[in-house]
Write an enzyme that holds these catalytic residues in place. Structure first.
Site, PDB file in Angstrom:
ATOM      1  N   CYS A 140      43.134  32.143  44.101  1.00 56.11           N
ATOM      2  CA  CYS A 140      42.422  32.970  43.111  1.00 56.11           C
ATOM      3  C   CYS A 140      42.589  32.375  41.715  1.00 56.11           C
ATOM      4  CB  CYS A 140      42.968  34.395  43.143  1.00 56.11           C
ATOM      5  SG  CYS A 140      42.219  35.482  41.914  1.00 56.11           S
ATOM      6  N   ASP A 153      29.288  50.162  45.414  1.00 60.82           N
ATOM      7  CA  ASP A 153      30.238  50.628  44.405  1.00 60.82           C
ATOM      8  C   ASP A 153      31.398  51.281  45.140  1.00 60.82           C
ATOM      9  OD1 ASP A 153      28.661  53.221  45.042  1.00 60.82           O
ATOM     10  OD2 ASP A 153      30.398  53.903  43.911  1.00 60.82           O
ATOM     11  N   ASP A 206      25.391  57.753  38.667  1.00 59.71           N
ATOM     12  CA  ASP A 206      25.079  58.613  39.808  1.00 59.71           C
ATOM     13  C   ASP A 206      24.537  59.926  39.250  1.00 59.71           C
ATOM     14  OD1 ASP A 206      27.239  59.999  38.875  1.00 59.71           O
ATOM     15  OD2 ASP A 206      28.508  59.653  40.621  1.00 59.71           O
ATOM     16  N   CYS A 245      42.006  34.041  38.824  1.00 56.67           N
ATOM     17  CA  CYS A 245      42.002  35.097  37.809  1.00 56.67           C
ATOM     18  C   CYS A 245      43.159  34.932  36.828  1.00 56.67           C
ATOM     19  CB  CYS A 245      42.042  36.481  38.464  1.00 56.67           C
ATOM     20  SG  CYS A 245      43.695  37.065  38.892  1.00 56.67           S
ATOM     21  N   HIS A 258      43.190  41.349  38.843  1.00 59.56           N
ATOM     22  CA  HIS A 258      43.140  40.537  40.066  1.00 59.56           C
ATOM     23  C   HIS A 258      42.191  41.135  41.108  1.00 59.56           C
ATOM     24  CE1 HIS A 258      44.052  38.277  43.627  1.00 59.56           C
ATOM     25  NE2 HIS A 258      44.176  39.444  44.229  1.00 59.56           N
ATOM     26  N   CYS A 291      46.627  35.610  38.433  1.00 61.22           N
ATOM     27  CA  CYS A 291      47.128  34.572  39.346  1.00 61.22           C
ATOM     28  C   CYS A 291      47.441  33.272  38.603  1.00 61.22           C
ATOM     29  CB  CYS A 291      46.132  34.323  40.469  1.00 61.22           C
ATOM     30  SG  CYS A 291      46.040  35.725  41.596  1.00 61.22           S
TER      31      CYS A 291
END
Ligand code: ZN
Length: 375
Positions: free
Chosen positions: A299, A261, A89, A301, A330, A304
């Site tokens: 999930c 974002d 930014d 991930c 996660h 998980c």
């Protein structure tokens, strides 16, 4: 930088931004790496969860560690060991939201650091120079984010400044770095239209909408999202800045935005608020005390696959560092997965159905304080 649309489903776009450091599939979510790190995550873990671009904050990196340090250590990519695209930014938003003192001048803003009160000046020229040193793949133009509420007169004057600064940024655009312009205009439709007309005249590699989610009611936010998207060119990336609520992003992708974002998934993770396929949960809840099941059975991930809700609750209540790490893995994985699903839905022309399904889960939670959600 190249941009090509792969598929369309009404106004929704499935596209690719091609940079020298890799392809960004859109709609895309950019995890926020404020100080050269996405909090609690290593760059290797970010790649594992499928992040294709991250965001760095010019204001924060300029103040700490300072651009001389980053230059000496080879630029932001090398400094943090991330070889995929980075968007920075311009620092404008933080100068206006964090600095305890600021004074707008013709060629920029004089402000005091929120860290030690020291006096600094950033304008379009300085913002482009800092982003050159950081070496980001996509730079943002320096703008004034109009506060909410603002009078029509204030907003009208402000977009004149933003346009002037956008022109200065364009004049100082760095070689090999894409530059996006930022539409402002507050909640006023005609000023939004004027702002984008000015930017189109200057010409940018992509266009962002700023000044949204600055305290306005949801209805007003959604109105601006739906109104502004069709004003942006179809053949350039469209970036809605700072919006990370899943329900809001569904509305924005529906309207035709490509990039997002927000600190929401990472900040919420550290506060124990986790996103799951059945909604948000607060991991500290008593009901998870002896719960052996994974956080989200749907999930895939690392968290998980390996840990129980009961263990995650214990880590959080004990303020263990691992709690922040596992929760962030996660939440970011959940966001990246959500975007993968959105991209497939657009490709298969079933985004309308997808949106209705997920709005039932996340559509009406946006205004709820994340610290009390689900308790
Ligand atoms: Zn998970």
């Amino acid at each position: 930088m190249d941009f090509r649309i792969i598929a369309q489903d009404g106004s929704r776009r499935r596209a690719e931004i091609i940079t020298s450091r890799g392809v960004i599939r859109t709609p895309a979510f950019m995890p926020v790496g404020t100080l050269g790190t996405v909090k609690a995550m290593s760059p290797e873990e970010l790649k594992d969860i499928g992040a294709e671009i991250i965001l760095g904050n010019t204001y924060h990196l300029y103040l700490r560690p300072g651009i001389d340090v980053i230059a000496a250590l080879g630029g932001l990519h090398t400094f943090m060991n991330w070889d995929k695209p980075i968007l920075t930014d311009s620092g404008g938003f933080q100068v206006f939201s964090l600095a305890p003192f600021r004074k707008i001048e013709e060629h920029g803003v004089q402000f005091r650091s929120h860290i030690d009160g020291s006096l600094h000046f950033i304008g379009p020229k300085e913002a482009m120079h800092i982003q050159k040193v950081l070496g980001s793949d996509i730079a943002m133009a320096f703008d004034e984010c109009i506060p909410y509420p603002a009078t029509y007169e204030y907003a009208e004057d402000s977009i004149k400044i933003t346009t002037r600064w956008a022109r200065e940024c364009k004049a100082h655009q760095n070689e090999g770095q894409a530059l996006f312009g930022i539409m402002q205009g507050g909640m006023f439709r005609d000023l939004r239209r004027k702002s984008i007309e000015d930017l189109l005249e200057i010409g940018f590699d992509g266009y962002a909408v700023g000044g949204v989610s600055v305290g306005e009611p949801k209805e007003e936010m959604h109105d601006i999202i739906s109104f502004t998207a069709p004003l942006l060119p179809v053949d350039k990336p469209r970036y809605l800045m700072g919006i990370g609520d899943l329900g809001d992003m569904l509305t924005a992708v529906d309207a035709g935005f490509d990039m997002f974002d927000c600190v929401m998934p990472t900040r919420n993770a550290r506060n124990g608020t986790l996103f799951t396929s059945s909604g948000r949960i607060s991991i500290k809840r008593e009901e998870f005390k002896i719960d052996k099941s994974p956080l989200d059975p749907d999930c895939g991930c690392h968290t998980c696959r390996n840990y129980s809700r009961g263990y995650l609750r214990h880590l959080f209540l004990s303020r263990e560092i691992l709690s922040m790490r596992l929760n962030t893995i996660h939440n970011l994985h959940f966001y990246q997965d959500f975007f993968r699903k959105m991209r497939s839905a657009i490709e298969e022309k079933r985004f309308g159905e997808f949106k209705r399904q997920w709005e039932g889960v996340f559509g009406h939670e946006g205004n709820v304080d994340p610290t009390i959600t689900g308790v």
